[in-house]
Design a protein around this motif. Structure first.
Motif, PDB file in Angstrom:
ATOM      1  N   SER A 245      19.098 -12.927  -0.746  1.00  0.00           N
ATOM      2  CA  SER A 245      20.103 -12.508  -1.736  1.00  0.00           C
ATOM      3  C   SER A 245      20.263 -10.985  -1.745  1.00  0.00           C
ATOM      4  N   GLY A 246      19.408 -10.264  -1.050  1.00  0.00           N
ATOM      5  CA  GLY A 246      19.542  -8.801  -0.979  1.00  0.00           C
ATOM      6  C   GLY A 246      18.952  -8.100  -2.191  1.00  0.00           C
ATOM      7  N   ASP A 247      18.182  -8.855  -3.001  1.00  0.00           N
ATOM      8  CA  ASP A 247      17.593  -8.293  -4.218  1.00  0.00           C
ATOM      9  C   ASP A 247      16.258  -7.600  -3.890  1.00  0.00           C
ATOM     10  N   VAL A 248      16.317  -6.625  -2.977  1.00  0.00           N
ATOM     11  CA  VAL A 248      15.077  -5.974  -2.524  1.00  0.00           C
ATOM     12  C   VAL A 248      15.282  -4.463  -2.415  1.00  0.00           C
ATOM     13  N   THR A 249      14.187  -3.720  -2.560  1.00  0.00           N
ATOM     14  CA  THR A 249      14.230  -2.270  -2.374  1.00  0.00           C
ATOM     15  C   THR A 249      13.626  -1.976  -1.015  1.00  0.00           C
ATOM     16  N   ARG A 250      14.486  -1.888   0.014  1.00  0.00           N
ATOM     17  CA  ARG A 250      13.964  -1.789   1.378  1.00  0.00           C
ATOM     18  C   ARG A 250      13.116  -0.541   1.598  1.00  0.00           C
ATOM     19  N   LYS A 251      13.457   0.530   0.884  1.00  0.00           N
ATOM     20  CA  LYS A 251      12.689   1.767   1.112  1.00  0.00           C
ATOM     21  C   LYS A 251      11.238   1.613   0.620  1.00  0.00           C
ATOM     22  N   ALA A 252      11.002   0.618  -0.272  1.00  0.00           N
ATOM     23  CA  ALA A 252       9.636   0.422  -0.770  1.00  0.00           C
ATOM     24  C   ALA A 252       8.899  -0.661   0.018  1.00  0.00           C
ATOM     25  N   PHE A 253       9.394  -0.981   1.205  1.00  0.00           N
ATOM     26  CA  PHE A 253       8.778  -2.021   2.050  1.00  0.00           C
ATOM     27  C   PHE A 253       8.183  -1.325   3.280  1.00  0.00           C
ATOM     28  N   LEU A 254       6.861  -1.239   3.313  1.00  0.00           N
ATOM     29  CA  LEU A 254       6.211  -0.432   4.353  1.00  0.00           C
ATOM     30  C   LEU A 254       5.133  -1.178   5.141  1.00  0.00           C
ATOM     31  N   PRO A 255       5.315  -2.449   5.496  1.00  0.00           N
ATOM     32  CA  PRO A 255       4.221  -3.127   6.211  1.00  0.00           C
ATOM     33  C   PRO A 255       3.985  -2.547   7.601  1.00  0.00           C
ATOM     34  N   PHE A 256       4.992  -1.854   8.142  1.00  0.00           N
ATOM     35  CA  PHE A 256       4.847  -1.268   9.479  1.00  0.00           C
ATOM     36  C   PHE A 256       4.707   0.253   9.413  1.00  0.00           C
ATOM     37  N   GLY A 257       4.394   0.787   8.246  1.00  0.00           N
ATOM     38  CA  GLY A 257       4.277   2.237   8.091  1.00  0.00           C
ATOM     39  C   GLY A 257       5.658   2.873   8.045  1.00  0.00           C
ATOM     40  N   GLY A 258       5.721   4.156   8.394  1.00  0.00           N
ATOM     41  CA  GLY A 258       7.014   4.848   8.334  1.00  0.00           C
ATOM     42  C   GLY A 258       6.946   6.177   9.050  1.00  0.00           C
ATOM     43  N   GLY A 259       8.121   6.804   9.210  1.00  0.00           N
ATOM     44  CA  GLY A 259       8.175   8.117   9.867  1.00  0.00           C
ATOM     45  C   GLY A 259       7.970   8.000  11.363  1.00  0.00           C
ATOM     46  N   PRO A 260       7.662   9.131  12.028  1.00  0.00           N
ATOM     47  CA  PRO A 260       7.583   9.110  13.499  1.00  0.00           C
ATOM     48  C   PRO A 260       6.469   8.235  14.065  1.00  0.00           C
ATOM     49  N   ARG A 261       5.513   7.795  13.226  1.00  0.00           N
ATOM     50  CA  ARG A 261       4.442   6.953  13.744  1.00  0.00           C
ATOM     51  C   ARG A 261       4.564   5.508  13.268  1.00  0.00           C
ATOM     52  N   THR A 262       5.786   5.102  12.852  1.00  0.00           N
ATOM     53  CA  THR A 262       6.024   3.685  12.503  1.00  0.00           C
ATOM     54  C   THR A 262       5.551   2.801  13.648  1.00  0.00           C
ATOM     55  N   CYS A 263       5.119   1.603  13.321  1.00  0.00           N
ATOM     56  CA  CYS A 263       4.651   0.659  14.345  1.00  0.00           C
ATOM     57  C   CYS A 263       5.708   0.463  15.445  1.00  0.00           C
ATOM     58  N   PRO A 264       5.391   0.786  16.701  1.00  0.00           N
ATOM     59  CA  PRO A 264       6.379   0.573  17.766  1.00  0.00           C
ATOM     60  C   PRO A 264       6.506  -0.893  18.169  1.00  0.00           C
ATOM     61  N   GLY A 265       5.606  -1.755  17.655  1.00  0.00           N
ATOM     62  CA  GLY A 265       5.678  -3.176  18.006  1.00  0.00           C
ATOM     63  C   GLY A 265       6.409  -3.983  16.948  1.00  0.00           C
ATOM     64  N   LEU A 266       7.112  -3.284  16.054  1.00  0.00           N
ATOM     65  CA  LEU A 266       7.737  -3.933  14.884  1.00  0.00           C
ATOM     66  C   LEU A 266       8.574  -5.162  15.260  1.00  0.00           C
ATOM     67  N   ARG A 267       9.486  -5.008  16.212  1.00  0.00           N
ATOM     68  CA  ARG A 267      10.396  -6.138  16.507  1.00  0.00           C
ATOM     69  C   ARG A 267       9.627  -7.283  17.171  1.00  0.00           C
ATOM     70  N   LEU A 268       8.732  -6.921  18.101  1.00  0.00           N
ATOM     71  CA  LEU A 268       7.915  -7.945  18.753  1.00  0.00           C
ATOM     72  C   LEU A 268       7.096  -8.702  17.700  1.00  0.00           C
ATOM     73  N   ALA A 269       6.508  -7.950  16.771  1.00  0.00           N
ATOM     74  CA  ALA A 269       5.651  -8.562  15.750  1.00  0.00           C
ATOM     75  C   ALA A 269       6.468  -9.493  14.854  1.00  0.00           C
ATOM     76  N   LEU A 270       7.654  -9.045  14.438  1.00  0.00           N
ATOM     77  CA  LEU A 270       8.468  -9.884  13.551  1.00  0.00           C
ATOM     78  C   LEU A 270       8.885 -11.167  14.265  1.00  0.00           C
ATOM     79  N   ILE A 271       9.292 -11.033  15.530  1.00  0.00           N
ATOM     80  CA  ILE A 271       9.735 -12.236  16.259  1.00  0.00           C
ATOM     81  C   ILE A 271       8.547 -13.177  16.493  1.00  0.00           C
ATOM     82  N   GLN A 272       7.391 -12.606  16.798  1.00  0.00           N
ATOM     83  CA  GLN A 272       6.196 -13.442  16.995  1.00  0.00           C
ATOM     84  C   GLN A 272       5.882 -14.227  15.717  1.00  0.00           C
ATOM     85  N   LEU A 273       5.900 -13.547  14.575  1.00  0.00           N
ATOM     86  CA  LEU A 273       5.572 -14.224  13.309  1.00  0.00           C
ATOM     87  C   LEU A 273       6.654 -15.218  12.914  1.00  0.00           C
TER      88      LEU A 273
END
Ligand code: HEM
Length: 431
Positions: A352-380
């Protein structure tokens, strides 16, 4: 004028660390209520609870902050760490590009087949161990192809050992012990070297035809890198995929068992669909929502650390140089300032889009954000869809309420099984 960071008085040298170690989450919740969004934990460690401040800290990494959690390191060591950043950034760029190149509909189809086989090869027991094995071996199989099962087994074992020993060194806080012997860190470094040597052999053996991408290693090699860089990139990839995705999968098991209605929504969405193509296209919003809600309530990396390289001002507070700054996705994800009914498992909030995306940090943030983010999401997502669509998950003990917040966030004492509901069952529930 910037103010000193407030916090409990604590003891000489160690501050509040003993109280924190006794009940980490409890200490964080209590002191946030008492002292606000920036709290002193020890003379050289502060915790930040405000999302804007947290984003600024993560965004300033490699500059005002180093990722390394070595606040006691002197300026010389910090300079050495900073000197290694460009090479590291190059390597992680290579890893993200390789993941992107591999995750075509064909690559994702392969990922689904591998994880389906992994699920069928396990049946349950300790669900933390099962999660770690399924995800860890799954990624090694995708990294190397299934042509040499012996090599896959050997490298999976080596990667798991390297990850577990690194986690032990982190849990003992060894990176911060500058003058004392660091046996766990030494063992971890040795295991990482062994893993790299095993991978170097695979790199030398594998010579894909031009443009051929059968595995993640092929996707690294198409970048035209030398063998040593290719082995380092694949090492980064298989090492990082050992503990964290498995921890997330153990929470997926718990939530699938506890929320049959939400599991049914995923099963309905994926029935009769070609999973590989749909996942590659991002065409499964309910499955994606289930996984995001699991990661919101149970971010495996529940605490992210940075170290200041210069004095910095966070909000109205002055944080000195060489200080550890801690950010907890676990607390941020359960903060009522950014989430409605934060403690409730409600995957539909993502649809429904009722979320605050900026407060969602399971993969960290900034220049050291998890580089495996897309692979990890698709795997899960693949594992969630396969479990919801073809299996019933049952818990024997534990659940999503029993938490161990160590180096990773894990469910405490979670055991259970999954089975195909259409097949005659061996008695009632887990055999
Ligand atoms: C559910 C699964 C995963 C989660 C929740 C996760 C989360 C994270 C987090 C929180 C960080 C630290 C980011 C920061 O400090 O800002 C990280 C770093 C990293 N992750 Fe993941 N990760 C997952 C899976 C993976 C996979 C499958 C790979 C394989 C490509 C991977 C590769 C890495 C690497 C290489 C780093 C270090 C980045 C750096 O230091 O520059 N992760 N991950």
């Amino acid at each position: 004028m910037a103010l000193k960071v407030p916090g409990p008085r604590g003891r000489w040298f160690v501050g509040e660390l003993p109280e924190y170690e006794a009940d980490r989450v409890g200490w964080l919740v209590r002191t946030r209520a008492e002292y606000g969004d920036v709290v002193r934990l020890a003379p050289n460690a502060v915790v930040v609870h405000d999302i804007e401040f947290a984003r600024l800290v993560l965004g300033g990494t490699n500059d005002d902050y180093l990722l390394d959690s070595a606040p006691l390191a002197g300026r010389r060591r910090q300079d050495a760490l900073r000197g290694r950043v460009p090479e590291w950034m190059r390597l992680r760029g290579l890893v993200s590009r390789a993941c992107r190149a591999f995750l075509t509909p064909l690559g994702v189809e392969h990922l689904v087949r591998v994880h389906d086989a992994e699920l069928r090869a396990h049946r349950g027991g300790d669900l933390v161990v099962a999660g770690r094995e399924i995800c860890g071996r799954g990624i090694v199989r995708l990294a190397l192809t299934d042509d040499d099962p012996g090599a896959v087994e050997e490298i999976t074992r080596a990667a798991r050992r390297a990850f577990e020993e690194s986690l032990t060194s982190l849990e003992r806080n060894e990176p911060r012990l500058r003058w004392l012997p660091r046996p766990a860190s030494r063992r971890a470094a040795e295991s990482v070297r062994e893993l790299q040597e095993l991978l170097a052999v695979q790199v030398q053996r594998r010579r894909p035809a031009a443009g051929e991408v059968r595995c993640l290693l092929d996707a690294v090699l198409v970048e035209g890198v030398d063998d040593q860089t290719a082995a380092a990139a694949v090492r980064m990839l298989v090492f990082s995929a050992q503990g964290v995705p498995g921890a997330a999968l153990s929470w997926v098991f718990a939530r699938l068992a506890e929320h049959p209605g939400a599991a049914r929504v995923v099963a309905d969405e994926t029935r009769g669909v070609s999973l590989g193509a749909a996942l590659a296209d991002g065409a499964l919003p309910e499955t994606d929502a289930f996984v995001r809600e699991v990661l919101r309530l149970h971010p495996p990396q529940w605490m992210i650390a940075r170290t200041t390289t210069e004095p910095v001002v966070v909000g109205e507070h002055l944080v000195p140089r060489g200080c550890q700054v801690l950010i907890s996705p676990y607390l941020l994800h359960r903060d009522a300032r950014w989430w409605d009914e934060p403690e409730r498992f409600r995957p539909r909030r993502w649809v429904s889009g009722d979320v605050t995306r900026k407060a969602f940090l399971p993969f960290g943030g900034g220049p050291r954000t998890c580089p495996g983010l897309r692979l990890a999401l698709i795997q899960l997502q693949a594992l969630t869809a396969l479990l919801a669509g073809g299996h019933a998950v049952e818990l024997m003990s534990g659940g999503s309420g029993a938490v161990r917040a160590g180096g990773l966030l894990l469910p405490e004492g979670l055991t259970g099984c999954w089975h195909e509901p259409v097949l005659p069952r061996n008695g009632d529930g887990c055999a």
